[in-house]
Design a protein around this motif. Structure first.
Motif, PDB file in Angstrom:
ATOM      1  N   ALA A  27      41.700  27.304  29.575  1.00  0.00           N
ATOM      2  CA  ALA A  27      40.700  26.802  28.617  1.00  0.00           C
ATOM      3  C   ALA A  27      39.622  27.862  28.342  1.00  0.00           C
ATOM      4  CB  ALA A  27      40.064  25.525  29.154  1.00  0.00           C
ATOM      5  N   ILE A  28      39.236  28.589  29.386  1.00  0.00           N
ATOM      6  CA  ILE A  28      38.201  29.619  29.231  1.00  0.00           C
ATOM      7  C   ILE A  28      38.645  30.693  28.245  1.00  0.00           C
ATOM      8  CG2 ILE A  28      37.106  31.573  30.461  1.00  0.00           C
ATOM      9  CD1 ILE A  28      36.832  29.618  32.885  1.00  0.00           C
ATOM     10  N   ARG A  29      39.914  31.064  28.299  1.00  0.00           N
ATOM     11  CA  ARG A  29      40.428  32.122  27.417  1.00  0.00           C
ATOM     12  C   ARG A  29      40.370  31.733  25.940  1.00  0.00           C
ATOM     13  NH1 ARG A  29      44.816  32.353  31.483  1.00  0.00           N
ATOM     14  NH2 ARG A  29      44.171  33.895  33.025  1.00  0.00           N
ATOM     15  N   LEU A  30      40.263  30.433  25.658  1.00  0.00           N
ATOM     16  CA  LEU A  30      40.230  29.962  24.273  1.00  0.00           C
ATOM     17  C   LEU A  30      38.809  29.867  23.713  1.00  0.00           C
ATOM     18  CD1 LEU A  30      42.894  27.097  24.557  1.00  0.00           C
ATOM     19  CD2 LEU A  30      43.230  29.411  23.633  1.00  0.00           C
ATOM     20  N   LEU A  31      37.814  29.902  24.623  1.00  0.00           N
ATOM     21  CA  LEU A  31      36.426  29.733  24.170  1.00  0.00           C
ATOM     22  C   LEU A  31      35.919  30.953  23.407  1.00  0.00           C
ATOM     23  CD1 LEU A  31      34.848  28.045  27.335  1.00  0.00           C
ATOM     24  CD2 LEU A  31      35.371  26.953  25.153  1.00  0.00           C
ATOM     25  N   GLY A  32      35.103  30.703  22.407  1.00  0.00           N
ATOM     26  CA  GLY A  32      34.454  31.779  21.665  1.00  0.00           C
ATOM     27  C   GLY A  32      35.296  32.428  20.591  1.00  0.00           C
ATOM     28  N   ARG A  33      36.466  31.900  20.333  1.00  0.00           N
ATOM     29  CA  ARG A  33      37.358  32.521  19.335  1.00  0.00           C
ATOM     30  C   ARG A  33      37.031  32.079  17.912  1.00  0.00           C
ATOM     31  NH1 ARG A  33      41.384  35.374  21.781  1.00  0.00           N
ATOM     32  NH2 ARG A  33      41.728  34.953  23.986  1.00  0.00           N
ATOM     33  N   GLY A  34      36.533  30.851  17.774  1.00  0.00           N
ATOM     34  CA  GLY A  34      36.211  30.347  16.440  1.00  0.00           C
ATOM     35  C   GLY A  34      34.749  30.573  16.115  1.00  0.00           C
ATOM     36  N   PRO A  35      34.411  31.164  14.972  1.00  0.00           N
ATOM     37  CA  PRO A  35      33.007  31.438  14.618  1.00  0.00           C
ATOM     38  C   PRO A  35      32.138  30.187  14.593  1.00  0.00           C
ATOM     39  CG  PRO A  35      34.525  32.231  12.899  1.00  0.00           C
ATOM     40  CD  PRO A  35      35.358  31.607  13.952  1.00  0.00           C
ATOM     41  N   GLN A  45      28.398  27.506  41.715  1.00  0.00           N
ATOM     42  CA  GLN A  45      29.217  26.355  42.101  1.00  0.00           C
ATOM     43  C   GLN A  45      30.687  26.539  41.706  1.00  0.00           C
ATOM     44  OE1 GLN A  45      26.289  26.213  40.653  1.00  0.00           O
ATOM     45  NE2 GLN A  45      24.967  24.742  41.711  1.00  0.00           N
ATOM     46  N   PHE A  46      30.947  27.450  40.754  1.00  0.00           N
ATOM     47  CA  PHE A  46      32.313  27.689  40.304  1.00  0.00           C
ATOM     48  C   PHE A  46      32.962  28.777  41.155  1.00  0.00           C
ATOM     49  CE2 PHE A  46      30.350  25.696  36.638  1.00  0.00           C
ATOM     50  CZ  PHE A  46      31.350  24.864  36.161  1.00  0.00           C
ATOM     51  N   SER A  47      34.278  28.696  41.302  1.00  0.00           N
ATOM     52  CA  SER A  47      34.993  29.673  42.122  1.00  0.00           C
ATOM     53  C   SER A  47      34.904  31.061  41.497  1.00  0.00           C
ATOM     54  CB  SER A  47      36.465  29.274  42.271  1.00  0.00           C
ATOM     55  OG  SER A  47      37.157  29.471  41.050  1.00  0.00           O
ATOM     56  N   ALA A  48      35.088  32.076  42.325  1.00  0.00           N
ATOM     57  CA  ALA A  48      34.984  33.460  41.858  1.00  0.00           C
ATOM     58  C   ALA A  48      35.972  33.777  40.726  1.00  0.00           C
ATOM     59  CB  ALA A  48      35.174  34.413  43.036  1.00  0.00           C
ATOM     60  N   PRO A  49      37.245  33.345  40.801  1.00  0.00           N
ATOM     61  CA  PRO A  49      38.163  33.634  39.682  1.00  0.00           C
ATOM     62  C   PRO A  49      37.724  32.990  38.368  1.00  0.00           C
ATOM     63  CG  PRO A  49      39.410  33.032  41.642  1.00  0.00           C
ATOM     64  CD  PRO A  49      37.972  32.741  41.937  1.00  0.00           C
ATOM     65  N   VAL A  50      37.162  31.784  38.440  1.00  0.00           N
ATOM     66  CA  VAL A  50      36.692  31.095  37.228  1.00  0.00           C
ATOM     67  C   VAL A  50      35.470  31.818  36.664  1.00  0.00           C
ATOM     68  CG1 VAL A  50      35.681  28.937  36.359  1.00  0.00           C
ATOM     69  CG2 VAL A  50      37.677  28.864  37.853  1.00  0.00           C
ATOM     70  N   GLN A  51      34.557  32.236  37.555  1.00  0.00           N
ATOM     71  CA  GLN A  51      33.395  33.010  37.115  1.00  0.00           C
ATOM     72  C   GLN A  51      33.836  34.303  36.421  1.00  0.00           C
ATOM     73  OE1 GLN A  51      31.310  33.591  40.841  1.00  0.00           O
ATOM     74  NE2 GLN A  51      29.735  32.113  40.284  1.00  0.00           N
ATOM     75  N   GLN A  52      34.788  34.995  37.039  1.00  0.00           N
ATOM     76  CA  GLN A  52      35.250  36.270  36.483  1.00  0.00           C
ATOM     77  C   GLN A  52      35.908  36.072  35.120  1.00  0.00           C
ATOM     78  OE1 GLN A  52      34.746  39.434  37.975  1.00  0.00           O
ATOM     79  NE2 GLN A  52      35.318  40.013  35.885  1.00  0.00           N
ATOM     80  N   ALA A  53      36.675  34.992  34.978  1.00  0.00           N
ATOM     81  CA  ALA A  53      37.328  34.705  33.696  1.00  0.00           C
ATOM     82  C   ALA A  53      36.285  34.450  32.602  1.00  0.00           C
ATOM     83  CB  ALA A  53      38.262  33.500  33.843  1.00  0.00           C
ATOM     84  N   ALA A  54      35.216  33.716  32.969  1.00  0.00           N
ATOM     85  CA  ALA A  54      34.152  33.434  31.995  1.00  0.00           C
ATOM     86  C   ALA A  54      33.450  34.723  31.588  1.00  0.00           C
ATOM     87  CB  ALA A  54      33.152  32.445  32.595  1.00  0.00           C
ATOM     88  N   LEU A  55      33.188  35.601  32.557  1.00  0.00           N
ATOM     89  CA  LEU A  55      32.528  36.871  32.243  1.00  0.00           C
ATOM     90  C   LEU A  55      33.431  37.750  31.376  1.00  0.00           C
ATOM     91  CD1 LEU A  55      30.157  38.798  32.564  1.00  0.00           C
ATOM     92  CD2 LEU A  55      31.156  39.576  34.724  1.00  0.00           C
ATOM     93  N   ASP A  56      34.710  37.796  31.721  1.00  0.00           N
ATOM     94  CA  ASP A  56      35.649  38.593  30.925  1.00  0.00           C
ATOM     95  C   ASP A  56      35.679  38.119  29.475  1.00  0.00           C
ATOM     96  OD1 ASP A  56      36.300  40.117  33.117  1.00  0.00           O
ATOM     97  OD2 ASP A  56      38.147  39.033  33.575  1.00  0.00           O
ATOM     98  N   ARG A  57      35.591  36.799  29.297  1.00  0.00           N
ATOM     99  CA  ARG A  57      35.611  36.255  27.934  1.00  0.00           C
ATOM    100  C   ARG A  57      34.308  36.604  27.201  1.00  0.00           C
ATOM    101  NH1 ARG A  57      37.231  36.622  24.285  1.00  0.00           N
ATOM    102  NH2 ARG A  57      37.355  35.245  22.516  1.00  0.00           N
ATOM    103  N   LEU A  58      33.178  36.490  27.903  1.00  0.00           N
ATOM    104  CA  LEU A  58      31.887  36.808  27.286  1.00  0.00           C
ATOM    105  C   LEU A  58      31.830  38.268  26.834  1.00  0.00           C
ATOM    106  CD1 LEU A  58      29.434  34.884  29.647  1.00  0.00           C
ATOM    107  CD2 LEU A  58      29.599  34.568  27.172  1.00  0.00           C
ATOM    108  N   LYS A  59      32.418  39.157  27.634  1.00  0.00           N
ATOM    109  CA  LYS A  59      32.396  40.580  27.292  1.00  0.00           C
ATOM    110  C   LYS A  59      33.093  40.857  25.961  1.00  0.00           C
ATOM    111  CE  LYS A  59      34.008  42.031  31.377  1.00  0.00           C
ATOM    112  NZ  LYS A  59      34.421  42.899  32.482  1.00  0.00           N
ATOM    113  N   GLN A  60      34.033  39.991  25.606  1.00  0.00           N
ATOM    114  CA  GLN A  60      34.811  40.194  24.378  1.00  0.00           C
ATOM    115  C   GLN A  60      34.125  39.643  23.132  1.00  0.00           C
ATOM    116  OE1 GLN A  60      37.559  42.062  24.622  1.00  0.00           O
ATOM    117  NE2 GLN A  60      37.104  42.147  26.820  1.00  0.00           N
ATOM    118  N   ILE A  61      33.075  38.854  23.342  1.00  0.00           N
ATOM    119  CA  ILE A  61      32.422  38.189  22.207  1.00  0.00           C
ATOM    120  C   ILE A  61      31.246  39.035  21.724  1.00  0.00           C
ATOM    121  CG2 ILE A  61      31.228  36.094  21.440  1.00  0.00           C
ATOM    122  CD1 ILE A  61      32.688  34.581  23.696  1.00  0.00           C
TER     123      ILE A  61
END
Length: 279
Positions: free
Chosen positions: A9-17, A34-50
Motif C-alpha cells: 500500500a505504501i508503494r502506491l501512495l503519492g502517485r496521483g497528483p 510505533q511502526f516497524s523499521a521496514p515499514v518506516q523505511q518503505a515510507a521514507l523511500d516513497r517520500l524521497k521519490q515525491i
C-alpha cells in the motif's frame, strides 16, 4: 493488515497528483517509532521519490521522534533536493534541530554544497558556539601547564565517569570507551568534557520513551529491531521496549553526557583525570 500488505500500500501512495498532499502526510505519520523499521523505511523511500515542497517539512516535523538510524536516512533524503536542504538549514537556524544532531558527514556535504548561499549559511550554523562554554574552556587552558597525578585521576574517573564510560577494563559502555580518545590533544578532551553538546555522534543523543502504560524511560538507543527499541540508561542498564507499546519517543537534542562537570572538576582535577585517561 499484514506487514506485507502495508508495504504494498505504501508503494502506491503519492502517485496521483490529486491526493499527493494527503499521501505525503500519511507517509510522514508512518515514520513514527510505533511502526516497524521496514515499514518506516518503505515510507521514507516513497517520500524521497515525491517531488513536492511539503516533503521537506514533513520529514522535519517528525525529527524528534526518529531513532539514530532513521535520522541518518532522513538527513540523506533532505540533502537530495535543494528545496529540502533550505528547509533543513531553516530548522537548524530556528533551533528545531540542534546543529550537533547533524552528523559530521552530512555537515561536510552542506559545507561543500554546489550553492554558495547554502555553503555560507551552513558555515555560520556549524561554527556557532555556546559563548559561556567557550569562555569556560578558555579558562581551563591552564590545564596545559599543570602536572597531573594519574592516581588521583583514577579515583576521579571512578567517581564521575565510570557509570557511562569504559577505561582500562572498568566501567559501562554507554558513552565512548575513553581509551579511544587517550591520544587526542588536551584541547579536544576539554571540549568533550566541558562542552559535550558542541559535537557528538548521533548514537549518543539522549531519548525519552513513554509507554502506553505510562512508564517514562530515558537513555541512548542502544539497539533497534523491526519491532522493538533498546534504551540504555546512564548506569548501563538496558530496557527493551516493543514498538507496539510505545506512546511517544522523543530526543532531547542533547548528548547523554551532561554539562556542568566544571562544578566537580576544577583545573587541577581535570589535569589529574586527563593524566589517567592518557596513562
Amino acid at each position: 493488515a499484514s506487514e506485507g500488505d502495508r508495504l504494498l500500500a505504501i508503494r502506491l501512495l503519492g502517485r496521483g497528483p490529486a491526493s499527493q498532499t494527503e499521501d505525503v502526510s500519511r507517509l510522514g505519520e508512518i515514520l513514527r517509532p510505533q511502526f516497524s523499521a521496514p515499514v518506516q523505511q518503505a515510507a521514507l523511500d516513497r517520500l524521497k521519490q515525491i517531488n513536492n515542497p511539503q516533503v521537506g517539512e514533513t520529514l522535519l516535523t517528525g525529527w524528534k521522534n526518529y531513532g539514530p538510524s532513521l535520522r541518518t536516512e532522513v538527513l540523506s533524503a533532505l540533502l537530495s533536493r535543494l528545496e529540502w536542504v533550505r528547509d533543513l538549514l531553516g530548522a537548524i537556524q530556528s533551533g528545531r534541530i540542534a546543529a550537533a544532531e547533524v552528523s559530521p558527514v552530512h555537515q561536510q556535504r552542506l559545507l561543500r554544497h554546489s550553492e554558495e548561499k547554502i555553503r555560507k549559511q551552513a558555515g555560520k550554523l556549524f561554527a556557532a558556539r555556546n559563548p559561556d562554554r567557550q569562555k569556560l574552556i578558555e579558562n581551563y587552558a591552564v590545564v596545559n601547564h599543570l602536572t597531573g597525578n594519574a592516581e588521583r585521576g583514577a579515583a576521579l574517573y571512578r567517581q564521575n565517569c565510570l557509570a557511562c564510560h569504559q577505561l582500562k577494563g572498568e566501567g559501562n559502555s554507554v558513552g565512548p570507551d575513553l581509551g579511544t580518545v587517550a591520544d587526542k590533544p588536551v584541547e579536544t578532551l576539554l571540549v568533550a568534557i566541558l562542552d559535550p553538546n558542541q559535537a557528538f555522534e548521533t548514537k549518543y543523543i539522549n531519548y525519552t520513551a513513554v509507554t502506553k502504560s505510562g512508564r517514562e524511560l530515558s537513555g541512548i538507543i542502544a539497539a533497534e529491531t523491526p519491532n522493538s527499541i533498546t534504551l540504555r540508561n546512564s548506569g548501563g542498564a538496558d530496557e527493551v521496549i516493543l514498538r507496539s507499546d510505545l506512546k511517544e519517543l522523543t530526543s532531547s537534542k542533547l548528548s547523554l553526557m551532561p554539562e556542568g562537570l566544571e562544578t566537580i572538576l576544577k583545573p587541577q582535577d581535570m589535569t589529574d583525570l586527563i593524566a589517567y585517561i592518557r596513562k
